[in-house]
Design an enzyme around this catalytic site. Sequence first.
Site, short mmCIF file in Angstrom:
data_model
loop_
_atom_site.label_atom_id
_atom_site.label_comp_id
_atom_site.label_asym_id
_atom_site.label_seq_id
_atom_site.Cartn_x
_atom_site.Cartn_y
_atom_site.Cartn_z
N ARG A 26 -7.20 -2.79 -1.49
CA ARG A 26 -5.98 -3.17 -2.23
C ARG A 26 -5.29 -1.95 -2.81
O ARG A 26 -4.06 -1.82 -2.72
CB ARG A 26 -6.35 -4.17 -3.33
CG ARG A 26 -6.66 -5.56 -2.73
CD ARG A 26 -7.66 -6.30 -3.58
NE ARG A 26 -7.85 -7.69 -3.16
CZ ARG A 26 -8.72 -8.08 -2.23
NH1 ARG A 26 -9.46 -7.21 -1.58
NH2 ARG A 26 -8.83 -9.36 -1.93
N GLY A 90 -11.67 -7.36 8.52
CA GLY A 90 -10.86 -8.56 8.32
C GLY A 90 -9.88 -8.38 7.17
O GLY A 90 -8.74 -8.85 7.22
N SER A 162 -10.22 -18.34 0.33
CA SER A 162 -10.16 -17.02 0.96
C SER A 162 -9.26 -16.08 0.18
O SER A 162 -8.05 -16.26 0.08
CB SER A 162 -9.63 -17.13 2.40
OG SER A 162 -9.36 -15.83 2.88
N GLN A 164 -8.69 -13.11 1.06
CA GLN A 164 -7.87 -12.34 2.02
C GLN A 164 -6.57 -13.06 2.30
O GLN A 164 -5.50 -12.45 2.36
CB GLN A 164 -8.64 -12.12 3.32
CG GLN A 164 -9.83 -11.18 3.15
CD GLN A 164 -10.67 -11.07 4.40
OE1 GLN A 164 -10.43 -11.75 5.40
NE2 GLN A 164 -11.66 -10.20 4.37
N ASP A 310 -20.36 -12.97 0.23
CA ASP A 310 -20.83 -11.74 0.88
C ASP A 310 -22.29 -11.42 0.58
O ASP A 310 -22.90 -10.59 1.25
CB ASP A 310 -19.96 -10.55 0.46
CG ASP A 310 -18.56 -10.64 1.06
OD1 ASP A 310 -18.37 -11.37 2.05
OD2 ASP A 310 -17.65 -9.98 0.53
N ARG A 341 -22.86 -15.63 10.41
CA ARG A 341 -23.99 -15.15 9.59
C ARG A 341 -25.10 -16.18 9.43
O ARG A 341 -26.25 -15.81 9.17
CB ARG A 341 -23.49 -14.66 8.23
CG ARG A 341 -22.82 -13.30 8.37
CD ARG A 341 -22.52 -12.63 7.04
NE ARG A 341 -21.99 -11.29 7.30
CZ ARG A 341 -21.11 -10.67 6.52
NH1 ARG A 341 -20.67 -11.25 5.43
NH2 ARG A 341 -20.69 -9.46 6.84
C1 S3P Z 1 -12.66 -10.21 0.84
C2 S3P Z 1 -12.71 -11.58 0.84
C3 S3P Z 1 -13.77 -12.33 1.49
C4 S3P Z 1 -14.99 -11.46 1.74
C5 S3P Z 1 -14.64 -10.14 2.36
C6 S3P Z 1 -13.71 -9.38 1.45
C7 S3P Z 1 -11.54 -9.55 0.17
O1 S3P Z 1 -13.29 -12.81 2.75
O2 S3P Z 1 -15.92 -12.14 2.55
O3 S3P Z 1 -15.80 -9.36 2.56
O4 S3P Z 1 -11.58 -8.31 0.00
O5 S3P Z 1 -10.58 -10.24 -0.19
P1 S3P Z 1 -12.45 -14.18 2.87
O6 S3P Z 1 -11.14 -13.99 2.22
O7 S3P Z 1 -12.33 -14.42 4.36
O8 S3P Z 1 -13.28 -15.22 2.19
#
Ligand code: S3P
Length: 424
Positions: A26, A90, A162, A164, A310, A341
């Site tokens: 971020r 991701g 999520s 993300q 995680d 996982r």
């Molecule tokens: C993350 C959010 C999570 C996490 C990933 C990091 C982030 O994923 O599993 O390791 O930095 O926002 P999701 O948003 O897919 O849950």
Amino acid sequence: MRETVSPARAIEGVVTLPGDKSISHRYGMLASIAQGRSTIANYSTGADCQSTLACMAALGAKIEHQDRAVLIEGGSLQEPAALLDAGNSGSTIRMLSGILAAQRFTSRIGGDESLSRRPMARIIGPLTEMGGWIEARDKRFPPLTIHGRPLHGIDYQLPMASAQVKSCVLLAGLFAQGDTVVREPVRTRDHTEIALKEFGAEIEIEKRTIHLHAGARLTGRELVAPGDLSSACFFLVAALLLKGSNLVIHGVGLNPTRSGLLDFLVSMGAQIKVLEVHQVGGELIGDLRVQSSAVTGGVIEGALTAALIDEIPALAVLGAASANGLTVRDAGELRVKETDRIATIEAGFRRMGVKIETNPEGFHVPGRQEFHAAEIDSAGDHRIAMAFAVAALAADGPCVIEGAESASVSFPEFFATLRQIAQT
Ligand code: S3P
């Protein structure tokens, strides 16, 4: 790369960990679109966060490394010359897509084989609602072609937990006409909200609703990434497992949307003390002391699953050694991480002679089990490699972790640090 991990007697020492992966992503993105210069101390050394920096550099941000700090001169982004490579990350592809959707140019972003199998419809949906135009392989997988367009704010109810996806919509909202509102089904990590405020955006949070005001002008900042609690988790579990352990972890991130891990461990009987806490850039940082403890086991479900998502591979290992075992529910998201996982934990446990029952949304690991020496394949998943390295410390002989290099996705120093603190 194959890494041999021998059984250890105890974990002892004092460690400081590289910067939090989520926060580093971020800060790297926001510093690149903010006006002026930012300094990010203790930026994550993980390959994922380096992928973010490489993408931002390809988009025109000026980035320098100075010791453990990253210096970024931000501003308007420019059309990249080639496909943006998010590697295994991701967070990079999903969050950056929000920024790219609003630019005046078209860009392409993709990554490695694992990333190419991860679902992207979850970001394409809301970005399309905002006026974006994104093409994807089979409409849902990377690589993505993102045709930048003027966006408008939306009021978006997230269909899944999520951070993300939440962050993707908020980052797109920075460039949109009109305010953006995101509503979460359960609370997820709030580093984007905190970082946006730090960089100067106007944002209000009420329970699980986030309201970002349009027209934010972000300016460069001096920031520090706290040590990564998700990386610390492997050492916490190792110290809890091995009798006579005593470990201090300095400067680790204790944001309440992440530190549910500590509450969960303490509720199982873990002796963990928070020695000191302070705030930097809106994020809590503190020192932890952990000592070996007999743990009871527990259940992870609902909002707790989202909070610990995680950490579940490491907690599964602890669960097998606990008195009553570990049950994980509501964890379908684990099936679409860097690997499935639930399947990769199951495969590793079977190799080590550890019982586990799985289902589409979770698993149950009975307690009081022993770990047997084995060769375990990480399947290229960093958290699987590190979780099984910890299990190996408690095994009845040396274990081999195949694909151990994957640890460098989030924690390149993991095996070296483990060797320092593992007493044989
Ligand atoms: C993350 C959010 C999570 C996490 C990933 C990091 C982030 O994923 O599993 O390791 O930095 O926002 P999701 O948003 O897919 O849950």
